[in-house]
Structure formats: structure tokens, C-alpha cells
Design a protein around this motif. Structure first.
Motif, PDB file in Angstrom:
ATOM      1  N   ARG A 165       6.018  -2.208  11.649  1.00 41.13           N
ATOM      2  CA  ARG A 165       6.173  -0.763  11.473  1.00 41.13           C
ATOM      3  C   ARG A 165       7.565  -0.319  11.917  1.00 41.13           C
ATOM      4  NH1 ARG A 165       2.522   0.610  14.632  1.00 41.13           N
ATOM      5  NH2 ARG A 165       0.790   0.683  13.130  1.00 41.13           N
TER       6      ARG A 165
ATOM      7  N   ALA B 276      10.179  -1.387   9.333  1.00 34.06           N
ATOM      8  CA  ALA B 276      10.128  -0.528   8.154  1.00 34.06           C
ATOM      9  C   ALA B 276      10.779   0.823   8.429  1.00 34.06           C
ATOM     10  CB  ALA B 276       8.678  -0.334   7.716  1.00 34.06           C
ATOM     11  N   ALA B 277      10.492   1.385   9.597  1.00 30.67           N
ATOM     12  CA  ALA B 277      11.063   2.690   9.930  1.00 30.67           C
ATOM     13  C   ALA B 277      12.578   2.611  10.056  1.00 30.67           C
ATOM     14  CB  ALA B 277      10.441   3.198  11.233  1.00 30.67           C
TER      15      ALA B 277
ATOM     16  N   VAL C 212      12.104   1.820   4.690  1.00 24.72           N
ATOM     17  CA  VAL C 212      11.278   1.316   3.595  1.00 24.72           C
ATOM     18  C   VAL C 212       9.827   1.258   4.063  1.00 24.72           C
ATOM     19  CG1 VAL C 212      13.168  -0.057   2.598  1.00 24.72           C
ATOM     20  CG2 VAL C 212      11.616  -1.103   4.283  1.00 24.72           C
ATOM     21  N   SER C 213       8.939   0.885   3.146  1.00 22.35           N
ATOM     22  CA  SER C 213       7.531   0.751   3.510  1.00 22.35           C
ATOM     23  C   SER C 213       7.265  -0.597   4.163  1.00 22.35           C
ATOM     24  CB  SER C 213       6.652   0.883   2.268  1.00 22.35           C
ATOM     25  OG  SER C 213       6.848  -0.228   1.416  1.00 22.35           O
ATOM     26  N   GLN C 214       6.137  -0.685   4.873  1.00 18.98           N
ATOM     27  CA  GLN C 214       5.746  -1.960   5.454  1.00 18.98           C
ATOM     28  C   GLN C 214       5.473  -2.996   4.362  1.00 18.98           C
ATOM     29  OE1 GLN C 214       3.069  -2.006   8.901  1.00 18.98           O
ATOM     30  NE2 GLN C 214       3.107   0.245   8.883  1.00 18.98           N
ATOM     31  N   THR C 215       4.996  -2.549   3.207  1.00 20.02           N
ATOM     32  CA  THR C 215       4.747  -3.468   2.094  1.00 20.02           C
ATOM     33  C   THR C 215       6.045  -4.121   1.639  1.00 20.02           C
ATOM     34  OG1 THR C 215       2.858  -2.170   1.348  1.00 20.02           O
ATOM     35  CG2 THR C 215       3.863  -3.663  -0.255  1.00 20.02           C
ATOM     36  N   THR C 216       7.111  -3.307   1.575  1.00 16.71           N
ATOM     37  CA  THR C 216       8.415  -3.851   1.172  1.00 16.71           C
ATOM     38  C   THR C 216       8.899  -4.878   2.176  1.00 16.71           C
ATOM     39  OG1 THR C 216       8.980  -1.787   0.057  1.00 16.71           O
ATOM     40  CG2 THR C 216      10.802  -3.256   0.614  1.00 16.71           C
TER      41      THR C 216
END
Length: 337
Positions: free
Chosen positions: A2, A5-6, A10-14
Motif C-alpha cells: 500500500r 502504491a501511494a 498507482v494502484s496496488q494492482t499495478t
């Protein structure tokens, strides 16, 4: 993840896509670079166990050996395997099981295989210090496996060994090409395939130039420097001593050097010597430098990892050449040149 990503925006999926399959993720390289920088900044570590469960692989390879791990010249096998594994992004787990002729060796070896299988390694390398034929331990077929410096009767197990016969033939031919015909061979009956193949290569090379092998000059002894001293003394005290000696290994050759020095026999002026192994701290260090055949330990180590990772590439069973390392221990027989 997390925090990564922050920080990267980007997203955690990315982030997950880049961590697991960066080449096929479809994520722009600029975004991947930003994610990698964020990973470095926050000190993120991938959960290897979770990743292994997702991908059905652990990126680890088990490497089981006998005395090879404590043998100076054979550590090149481990280096070759380690380098190939690192290059492919794999981790090598090395287990040394000790002397193969120890009464508990088979039990220790089987325990090592079981332990590696429990850790879900992707494949197993079973390495031998001496070139020999192995009885396959139980469990070895549960994962892709390759034999290093060994072979087996099993038709479906990959293996790599040195070309002992051709190397011995070349070493002896190196002597015959320089005019030697009365050539001795110091060898051993230590269990394994090496000594029989080297002896046959020696015999065939002598006979190829129309000479005859004098059986008085083929001596068997312990495969050590002391064995080389004992055998060489017998040879040099013979009524018709040899002009050259082809030694089964460099330790024999070192013993030959010592006895020659004791008896006032000059190498190579009075006696030529060729070794086998290119052993560290012997071949290049004794004076004069020892001409010898180098065992392809490093190349065999690389080969087994590459074979595990790409089973369809190349032959199932490989025989790698042993290069001649030419130094200063060979000259034409006295009176010729």
C-alpha cells in the motif's frame, strides 16, 4: 505494498503486476521505474512464500554434493552453478553430504533430498566429487533433476561429465608429438569412471604412433602426492626409465617433481611431466609450471543449471572437453630437439 502504491501514485494492482511479471505487465517503463524507486525508498520486500504459491515455483534450486564442497579445485563447479543460477534469478541451496564412501552417506543424502523437496525447490542438482556412475536416490524424480560430474543407468536423467578419454588421449599425444615413446602412466583404482577412461586414452595414444605400452611403466597407487612419490621413485630407479610421465592428477605430478629433484633428474630436460586437473596451488605454482589438462568444473556447473531451466535444450547427457593448459614441464627427450 500500500505504501509503495501511494508513493508511486498507482494502484496496488499495478504494483503487483510489476513485481510479478514486469516484462509482460504492459505497464509503461517510466511507471515501472517510478514503482521500483518507491520500493527502494520504503524498503519493501516481496513475500516470497505468497509469490511461490501464486506462480507455483520458488525460484530455488537444490544443489547436493559429496566432498566437492571441500575440494579446492572442484569449487569451480559450485561457482559455475551459482553464476548461472544468479543470472536466471534463481537461488542455489547448497547441501554437502560428506564423503560418498562414508557408511552413513546414503542416509544423509536421502535426508538432504527430502528436506529440499519439503522446501519445494524447483529442481535438484546431484553432484559428485569424482566422475562416477550413481544409483539414483529415492525422490530424485519428484522434481527435475540433473547429475553433475556423474552419470546413471537411467535413460531419462540428464547428466554432464568431463571427456576423460579424449583428454587423456590429448595429454599423451602432446608427449608423443614431442618425440616421447617411453611414457609412464601413474594412476589409481579409486572408485569411479575417470581412471579407466584416462588409462584407455593413454594406451590408445601411445599405440597410435606405433609404440607399445610397457606395463612396467603403468603404476597404480594411492591418489595423493605420497602415492606419486612412491610410484615415481620406482620408475626412475627402473633399468630403462621413462622419458615422460602422464599423471592421473596433479597431486601425482607434484610427487613426481619431488622425487625427480631428490634424484637430480631435471624437469623437463631429463623428464617430461603432464598432469590432470589444473589444481589450484599446484599446477601453476610448482617450478617449472605443470602442463596439465583442466577439468571443466565451472562449465559443468553452468550446464546443469541451464539444463534444469531449459530441459529441451541440448543433449540429455553431455560430455564436456578438458582443455590442455600448456606450461613448462614438457620438452623433447634428452638428445632430441
Amino acid at each position: 505494498m500500500r505504501d509503495v502504491a501511494a508513493r508511486a501514485g498507482v494502484s496496488q494492482t499495478t504494483v503487483s503486476l510489476v513485481l510479478n511479471n514486469p516484462a509482460t505487465s504492459g505497464i509503461p517503463e517510466s511507471t515501472q521505474a517510478r514503482i521500483r524507486a518507491a520500493i527502494e525508498e520504503v524498503g519493501y520486500r516481496t513475500n516470497r512464500l505468497a509469490r511461490a504459491m501464486r506462480l507455483d515455483r520458488t525460484d530455488t534450486i537444490g544443489f547436493i554434493s559429496d566432498d566437492i564442497a571441500t575440494t579446492p579445485y572442484a569449487n569451480r563447479m559450485i561457482r559455475g552453478a551459482q553464476d548461472a543460477a544468479w543470472e536466471a534469478g534463481r537461488l542455489l541451496l547448497i547441501v554437502s553430504t560428506g564423503a560418498f564412501d562414508h557408511p552413513d552417506h546414503q542416509t544423509i543424502e536421502q535426508t538432504a533430498i527430502d528436506q529440499l523437496l519439503e522446501r519445494q525447490v524447483d529442481g535438484i542438482v546431484l553432484a559428485a566429487m569424482f566422475h562416477r556412475v550413481l544409483d539414483l536416490p529415492d525422490g530424485l524424480r519428484e522434481k527435475p533433476s540433473v547429475l553433475l560430474n556423474a552419470s546413471s543407468e537411467a535413460p531419462d536423467i540428464a547428466s554432464v561429465v568431463p571427456d576423460e578419454y579424449s583428454a587423456a588421449y590429448e595429454a599423451t599425444s602432446y608427449l608423443t608429438d614431442r618425440g616421447h615413446r617411453r611414457i609412464a602412466h601413474l594412476t589409481t583404482r579409486y572408485p569411479g569412471a575417470a581412471w579407466t577412461l584416462r588409462l584407455q586414452g593413454f594406451r590408445d595414444a601411445v599405440e597410435a604412433v606405433g609404440a607399445t605400452v610397457d606395463e612396467d611403466l603403468v603404476l597404480f597407487d594411492e591418489s595423493t602426492t605420497e602415492g606419486g612419490r612412491r610410484a615415481t621413485r620406482l620408475l626412475l630407479e627402473h633399468p630403462d626409465p621413462p622419458t615422460a610421465i602422464f599423471c592421473h592428477n596433479d597431486q601425482y605430478a607434484m610427487g613426481a617433481y619431488q622425487v625427480a629433484n631428490d634424484l637430480g633428474v631435471r624437469i623437463p630436460e631429463d623428464l617430461s611431466v603432464v598432469g590432470f586437473d589444473d589444481q589450484q596451488l599446484i599446477a601453476a605454482e610448482i617450478v617449472p609450471g605443470l602442463t596439465t589438462m583442466r577439468l571443466p568444473h565451472y562449465e559443468m556447473g553452468q550446464w546443469v543449471i541451464q539444463k534444469l531451466l531449459d530441459p529441451e535444450a541440448g543433449p540429455l547427457n553431455a560430455t564436456l572437453p578438458c582443455p590442455l593448459i600448456e606450461r613448462a614441464s614438457v620438452a623433447p627427450p634428452a638428445g632430441r630437439g
